[in-house]
Design a protein around this motif. Sequence first.
Motif: not given
Ligand SMILES: [Zn+2]
Length: 364
Positions: A127, A130, A137, A224, A227, A229
């Motif tokens: 990342h 973050h 995530d 993404h 997952h 975010h």
């Molecule tokens: Zn993320």
Amino acid sequence: MTFVFARVARAAAILATALAMALPLASAPAGAEELAKNLFGSRKLPAATAAKSYGFYSKGCFSGGVAIATDGPTWQAMRLSRNRRWGHPAMINLIEKLSREATADGWPGLLLGDISQPRGGPMLTGHASHQIGLDADIWFTPMPDRRLTAQERENMSATSLVNEKTHLVKNSLWTPAHMRLLRRAASYPEVERILVNPGIKKKLCDTVTGDRSWLRKVRPFWGHDYHFHIRIGCQPGSSGCKKQADTTPGDGCGEPLAWWFTEEPWRPNKNPDAPKARDLMTMASLPKECRAVLNAPAPVSEAAVTVGPGVDAMAVARAEATGATVPEPAQDTAAVAAPESLPLSSFAPTPEMNIPMPRPRPGQ
Ligand SMILES: [Zn+2]
């Protein structure tokens, strides 16, 4: 002659000593500062001071971090070796709440991806954001009904929900339960943005009925696809936290989304070897408070700042900063029961509304 030789020998000896002294610096040129990613990446525990975020999501750090427990009744953390279960207590509380309330939507529990390093900052890998404890995530893979082993949590591969050629969601994998999970995450006022693959955004645009206002928070972005975010806003008490721009009004399903289905966003990187921000950022690139965050004392143990089910992360963070005793879990920590009205299988196929594919931008 002898005299000259002696002088040369002495000069050589001095030179040798100077070279030997210079050797430890050989890896960093004179005057170079160590990269912030190395400094923040090596901290194993948070800064035991008040919970505050400094800087921006992609350039900052935070103090008073707490970790979410590796396991709760409605979550399991993945990739434990990365030590990225740390966040601002507001973020940790939000994840716990989402994991609990999502079960009411028929989602069996969350698999947690990366949150932040103990003191945030740039990471050695992965990342760009973050960094200030306000990003997390969450996997699109539902939590299995058994505890995964540590090994499985390292190696279990994530399933992409998106066809990488068409950038559209794989219909065999997408279900209304995925939509409900995102809708639940978007329902919290502290959540400002949820990043998903453009194909997932399009699927929501095509299928969400009734209230669509929450789609405004769901933003298309590269990756993404296995997952999503969650990003929450700057928290009270963090005057050094830089707010992100507001999302544009509307559901984001028209023109801005159409761009993602043109060729432009998927062109190969013209300069793949260009250094990434994390390879350039030194402490001087970060807010000045990040030096104090980096050097602040650590809490007595990881356990003292790990938040389990029913524990208020804010209270843990306050105890961390003041050296007080960590609070006991609240009494009522039972998971929310699934309502009767849910379909037999929460993962039944998604009905299509047949909204056509967005057209490329004019002139493209
Ligand atoms: Zn993320």
